[in-house]
Design an enzyme around this catalytic site. Structure first.
Site, PDB file in Angstrom:
ATOM      1  N   ASN A 166      49.628  38.243  38.099  1.00  0.00           N
ATOM      2  CA  ASN A 166      48.409  38.386  37.302  1.00  0.00           C
ATOM      3  C   ASN A 166      48.804  38.803  35.896  1.00  0.00           C
ATOM      4  O   ASN A 166      49.845  39.439  35.724  1.00  0.00           O
ATOM      5  CB  ASN A 166      47.535  39.503  37.877  1.00  0.00           C
ATOM      6  CG  ASN A 166      46.798  39.077  39.122  1.00  0.00           C
ATOM      7  OD1 ASN A 166      47.036  37.998  39.647  1.00  0.00           O
ATOM      8  ND2 ASN A 166      45.916  39.936  39.578  1.00  0.00           N
ATOM      9  N   PHE A 185      39.649  49.870  39.603  1.00  0.00           N
ATOM     10  CA  PHE A 185      39.270  49.067  38.438  1.00  0.00           C
ATOM     11  C   PHE A 185      38.692  47.753  38.940  1.00  0.00           C
ATOM     12  O   PHE A 185      39.003  47.325  40.052  1.00  0.00           O
ATOM     13  CB  PHE A 185      40.496  48.792  37.551  1.00  0.00           C
ATOM     14  CG  PHE A 185      40.753  49.888  36.570  1.00  0.00           C
ATOM     15  CD1 PHE A 185      41.226  51.108  36.997  1.00  0.00           C
ATOM     16  CD2 PHE A 185      40.502  49.711  35.214  1.00  0.00           C
ATOM     17  CE1 PHE A 185      41.457  52.150  36.095  1.00  0.00           C
ATOM     18  CE2 PHE A 185      40.725  50.735  34.301  1.00  0.00           C
ATOM     19  CZ  PHE A 185      41.207  51.961  34.752  1.00  0.00           C
ATOM     20  N   LYS A 239      32.682  46.106  44.861  1.00  0.00           N
ATOM     21  CA  LYS A 239      34.062  46.571  45.107  1.00  0.00           C
ATOM     22  C   LYS A 239      34.075  48.078  45.380  1.00  0.00           C
ATOM     23  O   LYS A 239      34.811  48.562  46.234  1.00  0.00           O
ATOM     24  CB  LYS A 239      34.963  46.252  43.908  1.00  0.00           C
ATOM     25  CG  LYS A 239      35.351  44.775  43.834  1.00  0.00           C
ATOM     26  CD  LYS A 239      36.198  44.436  42.615  1.00  0.00           C
ATOM     27  CE  LYS A 239      36.377  42.932  42.496  1.00  0.00           C
ATOM     28  NZ  LYS A 239      36.981  42.500  41.249  1.00  0.00           N
ATOM     29  N   LYS A 285      35.536  49.194  48.956  1.00  0.00           N
ATOM     30  CA  LYS A 285      36.834  49.885  48.967  1.00  0.00           C
ATOM     31  C   LYS A 285      36.683  51.401  49.139  1.00  0.00           C
ATOM     32  O   LYS A 285      37.655  52.141  49.010  1.00  0.00           O
ATOM     33  CB  LYS A 285      37.613  49.545  47.687  1.00  0.00           C
ATOM     34  CG  LYS A 285      37.804  48.018  47.517  1.00  0.00           C
ATOM     35  CD  LYS A 285      38.773  47.629  46.433  1.00  0.00           C
ATOM     36  CE  LYS A 285      38.715  46.115  46.215  1.00  0.00           C
ATOM     37  NZ  LYS A 285      39.923  45.544  45.680  1.00  0.00           N
ATOM     38  N   LYS A 329      67.121  28.083  43.325  1.00  0.00           N
ATOM     39  CA  LYS A 329      66.092  27.543  42.425  1.00  0.00           C
ATOM     40  C   LYS A 329      65.603  26.197  42.963  1.00  0.00           C
ATOM     41  O   LYS A 329      66.427  25.305  43.226  1.00  0.00           O
ATOM     42  CB  LYS A 329      66.714  27.374  41.032  1.00  0.00           C
ATOM     43  CG  LYS A 329      65.727  26.963  39.980  1.00  0.00           C
ATOM     44  CD  LYS A 329      66.410  26.786  38.648  1.00  0.00           C
ATOM     45  CE  LYS A 329      65.444  26.230  37.629  1.00  0.00           C
ATOM     46  NZ  LYS A 329      66.115  25.603  36.507  1.00  0.00           N
ATOM     47  N   ASP A 381      46.810  38.731  44.429  1.00  0.00           N
ATOM     48  CA  ASP A 381      46.119  38.694  45.722  1.00  0.00           C
ATOM     49  C   ASP A 381      46.869  37.877  46.769  1.00  0.00           C
ATOM     50  O   ASP A 381      46.543  37.935  47.947  1.00  0.00           O
ATOM     51  CB  ASP A 381      44.697  38.150  45.537  1.00  0.00           C
ATOM     52  CG  ASP A 381      43.815  39.179  44.830  1.00  0.00           C
ATOM     53  OD1 ASP A 381      43.926  40.369  45.164  1.00  0.00           O
ATOM     54  OD2 ASP A 381      43.049  38.803  43.922  1.00  0.00           O
TER      55      ASP A 381
END
Ligand code: CTP
Length: 419
Positions: free
Chosen positions: A213, A326, A340, A344, A292, A282
């Site tokens: 993210n 957050f 949320k 949570k 690779k 997530d």
């Protein structure tokens, strides 16, 4: 708490450096003494050209130290001073002293004290406008701010060169206000342990590539720094970032969401408060390839497996601990964040619309809306991430006080160290 009680008996080292504004240090000393603080003045050589040590000695009632190597009388040494003070205030602080301290130079009594002290440090810069806006100086100031030094912004007005500009020492009342705030803040979280998560997590696709993210970790680092400045014992668990961990904070660097989960599970039991500011990925690639993956024209399909929702898992069994999360949202800010908060099991959620200018990733400012468990909603204006952090922590302190709980940490700390 009345203002006199706040300053009463507090040991404040007042460092004075070589600016024309040094004469104002006499007034600062008077104001601190009036509020029953104990003031120990330390002057650089340059400062003594602008104001006499005798003036400060008379006003503070304590010997003034100007030399690193001095005849030690019955009074305390500078190391005694540094280990026992409640606050170190440098006013005025020149560009020179800020530059020296930012590189760790300790070649006189004041710079040595700065390195030796564990108390909060406040600096009130005063200089010519051109110097104040100089990039080298700015970088030095920013570096010190990252280490937790707090700056009292100078003001616009007449400068000693006769011109008007930015760089005049902040007013005495503003300096006294900043001293009070710093002293108060110091106490607010003392005895409390706080765990902060920050930054992105990186989920490897192979040994070269990863998914993550967007996050600079700035908000989480600001929270960790502010919590430490308020007297808390802080554990900062962060994904990869270019930022340096704030001074005084226990830093645990992880890479993946699963590593963060393990670290959080391990350490959450020791704390009273958890603040989850990390931008956790997530999902992680179901298979991380060795080496690779070679590029192929037909492209690449990566299968993703969900990561645990760390905050949600922790929230299930949080007991009386305070949990703050957050919410990064693009739309329906309040509705999504409130959801949320409930899902949570949080006490408070800090929501930000990431698409808003001046908020979100990589920038130094944020625009947040704070929602409490009781559904009180407060939208804050655009503020620096440091200010946002302090306001969030102030609310946490209110919750701690309202709950009136004994920190779980007192027993843990007693077991680990005698102090
Ligand atoms: N969080 C977490 N672990 C995750 C995902 C999120 O601990 N795997 C925490 C974040 O640190 C933040 C809160 O949960 O405090 C909300 O994160 P956010 O990314 O806004 O939301 P998600 O719960 O991931 O939901 P969505 O991505 O669908 O908006």
């Amino acid at each position: 708490m009345p203002e006199t009680d706040l300053l009463k008996g507090k040991r404040i080292i007042l460092g004075i450096t070589g600016s024309i504004a040094a004469y104002k240090a006499a007034e600062i000393t008077r104001e601190l003494i009036k509020r029953e603080a104990q003031v120990y003045v330390v002057m650089t050589k340059a400062a003594t050209h602008f104001i006499s040590p005798l003036t400060l000695q008379t006003l503070s009632g304590n010997p003034v130290i100007t030399e690193l190597f001095y005849e030690r009388g019955p009074q305390e040494t500078h190391i005694d001073l540094a280990s026992r003070n409640d606050l170190l205030l440098i006013a005025p602080a020149t560009a020179n002293i800020i530059g020296k301290i930012s590189t760790g130079i300790a070649d006189d009594i004041l710079t040595t004290l700065v390195l030796a002290t564990t108390s909060p440090i406040l600096m009130a810069p005063a200089m010519n406008e051109k110097m104040y806006y100089n990039s080298i100086f700015k970088e030095n100031m920013e570096k010190l701010a990252r280490y937790g030094v707090e700056f009292i912004e100078p003001e616009y007005g007449e400068l000693s060169c006769g011109k008007k500009g930015m760089g005049r020492l902040a007013s005495i009342s503003k300096i006294i206000e900043a001293v009070k705030t710093a002293l108060k803040r110091r106490k607010d979280l003392s005895g409390k342990r706080i765990l902060v998560t920050a930054g992105p997590t990186q989920e490897p696709i192979d040994e070269v590539r990863y998914i993550a993210n967007r996050s600079s970790a700035k908000m989480g680092f600001a929270l960790a720094r502010a919590a430490y400045e308020m007297g808390g014992k802080v554990i900062l668990i962060s994904g990869p970032t270019l930022l340096k961990p704030p001074l005084g904070v226990e830093f645990i660097q992880i890479r993946t969401a699963l590593e963060m989960y393990e670290a959080v599970k391990e350490r959450f039991k020791e704390v009273d408060i958890g603040i989850f500011a990390a931008a956790v990925a997530d999902f992680h690639p179901s298979k991380a390839h060795r080496g690779k993956i070679k590029k192929e024209e037909k492209g690449l399909v990566v299968e993703l497996t969900p990561n645990p929702d760390i905050l949600k898992e922790i929230g299930k069994d949080k007991g009386s601990k305070i949990l703050v999360g957050f919410a990064a949202e693009v739309e329906d800010l309040i509705a999504n964040a409130s959801l949320k908060l409930k899902e949570k099991n949080l006490d408070m959620i800090v929501a930000n619309r990431i698409s808003e200018e001046g908020a979100g990733f990589e920038v130094d400012t944020n625009i947040v809306t704070i929602i409490s468990k009781e559904e009180a909603i407060e939208k804050l204006p655009q503020l620096s991430k440091d200010e946002v952090a302090r306001l969030i922590l102030k609310k946490v302190v209110d919750m701690v006080e309202a709950a009136g709980f004994e920190p779980v940490t007192s027993s843990v700390r007693r077991m680990r160290s005698p102090n």
